[in-house]
Design an enzyme around this catalytic site. Structure first.
Site, PDB file in Angstrom:
ATOM      1  N   ASP A 236     -22.857   6.362  -6.258  1.00 47.02           N
ATOM      2  CA  ASP A 236     -22.317   5.085  -5.810  1.00 47.02           C
ATOM      3  C   ASP A 236     -22.257   5.209  -4.381  1.00 47.02           C
ATOM      4  O   ASP A 236     -22.817   4.194  -3.606  1.00 47.02           O
ATOM      5  CB  ASP A 236     -21.109   4.860  -6.238  1.00 47.02           C
ATOM      6  CG  ASP A 236     -20.939   3.229  -6.461  1.00 47.02           C
ATOM      7  OD1 ASP A 236     -21.754   2.472  -6.475  1.00 47.02           O
ATOM      8  OD2 ASP A 236     -19.698   2.559  -6.606  1.00 47.02           O
TER       9      ASP A 236
ATOM     10  N   ASP B 154     -18.957  -0.915 -12.176  1.00 48.16           N
ATOM     11  CA  ASP B 154     -17.199  -0.731 -11.909  1.00 48.16           C
ATOM     12  C   ASP B 154     -16.301  -1.101 -12.836  1.00 48.16           C
ATOM     13  O   ASP B 154     -15.281  -0.890 -12.624  1.00 48.16           O
ATOM     14  CB  ASP B 154     -17.312  -1.583 -10.554  1.00 48.16           C
ATOM     15  CG  ASP B 154     -18.365  -0.950  -9.476  1.00 48.16           C
ATOM     16  OD1 ASP B 154     -18.782   0.163  -9.465  1.00 48.16           O
ATOM     17  OD2 ASP B 154     -18.873  -2.106  -8.628  1.00 48.16           O
TER      18      ASP B 154
END
Length: 346
Positions: free
Chosen positions: A198, A239
């Protein structure tokens, strides 16, 4: 379904619809929607048998690499092909996937009102020329797919943010419910890998943000804002799902020990804190943030501190759902054999 689970489902539904009638702060909306989705998915994952798909350590190690390859492929597709063409193909794909996810999410509520044989009796459909290809389903699943079909028709025709969010939430709930990390070691490997993934794709390349903005499909939740220049805040489904399956593992660990959710509470609190920090930093710098940069340390950190405090590091690291299931099955077989021997003795 227990009272707190029903309340979480109703709160999630109300929160999804609220922006249609009242002004909802998008930052608060992001946090509450994500946390409620994780909560609902975690409790749906608690079943007599572990979730259907269990991730191995090898899969966890490869996952960031596979995810990177897919992300880069999408970026190149959007760069060299017509965005409308790519999104048309993806809409068709997510139309089918959405029906499956939405019907599976609705099924537990619908099953209660249908005859028992509709829930239990399997129907097997075989492909006309490829007899090895078969699909099993029940009448209840067919009934649940009807509202899913019409809802996906609405999504495909209007691409309304509410339709996008409902499908996205259904994908998240099904992902958390159906996927298992198997052990906390595997979970730590996966989260650590995606932590780096990420950060790299958000901070060091334009790829992640570019794909998120170009990808017109329910891979992200959209939250209406009052800013005409930026009409929606976004949160990627990854997420929610990736930390969510770790939080769900903590809940099932608690259930397997017959104790009332201490590690689930720690993991869930860590997720909430991590997501809140993400929103604060994003607003402070007015720039996109890799949410897992803050969520992963929150989830793993809170659980780690908790087990260190309780002196239960060994129990946590040795927990393996597949082994626990095998042991339970062995105990049941022993009980069955013992009862048969007792009957013979009588």
């Amino acid at each position: 379904m227990k009272t707190h689970e029903r309340a979480a489902n109703l709160a999630l539904a109300a929160l999804s619809l609220a922006p249609l009638v009242v002004k909802v702060n998008p930052n608060v909306n992001v946090i509450l929607t994500a946390c409620l989705t994780v909560y609902v998915g975690c409790y749906r994952s608690v079943k007599p048998t572990p979730p259907a798909e269990t991730m191995s350590k090898e899969h966890a190690m490869r996952f960031p690499l596979v995810g990177s390859a897919m992300l880069l492929s999408l970026f190149l597709l959007f760069k060299f092909l017509s965005k409308d063409l790519v999104n048309a193909v993806l809409t068709a794909y997510f139309f089918i996937l959405g029906i499956v996810a939405l019907s599976a999410t609705l099924l537990p509520s619908i099953k209660r009102f249908l005859p028992k044989e509709w829930n239990d009796n399997l129907i097997v459909w075989r492909a006309p020329y490829f007899h090895s290809l078969s699909v099993e389903f029940t009448k209840s699943q067919i009934v649940a797919s009807v509202p899913g079909f019409f809802f996906c028709m609405w999504y495909a025709s209007k691409k309304h943010w509410l339709a996008n969010n409902v499908l996205g939430i259904a994908f998240c709930i099904q992902g958390i419910e159906m996927l298992s990390l198997g052990s906390f070691k595997t979970g730590a490997i996966l989260l650590a890998g995606l932590f780096v993934y990420d950060i790299f794709w958000v901070f060091f390349t334009p790829v992640m943000v570019s794909v998120a903005k170009s990808f017109d499909a329910p891979i992200k939740l959209l939250f209406p804002t009052a800013d005409a220049a930026r009409p929606f805040s976004m949160l990627g489904l990854g997420d929610i799902v990736i930390p969510g399956i770790f939080v769900a593992l903590a809940l099932r660990f608690d259930v397997s020990r017959g104790i009332k959710n201490p590690y689930f509470n720690s993991a869930f609190l860590g997720y909430t804190v991590g997501l809140t920090v993400t929103i604060i930093v994003m607003n402070w710098f007015q720039a996109a943030q890799p949410a897992l940069l803050y969520i992963v340390p929150g989830v793993i950190g809170f659980v780690a501190v908790h087990c260190l405090w309780n002196g239960e590091v060994k129990q946590l690291l040795e927990f393996d759902e597949s082994k626990a299931e095998a042991e339970e099955a062995g105990e049941e077989d022993q009980d069955d054999n013992k009862s048969k021997e007792d009957k013979k003795a009588d």
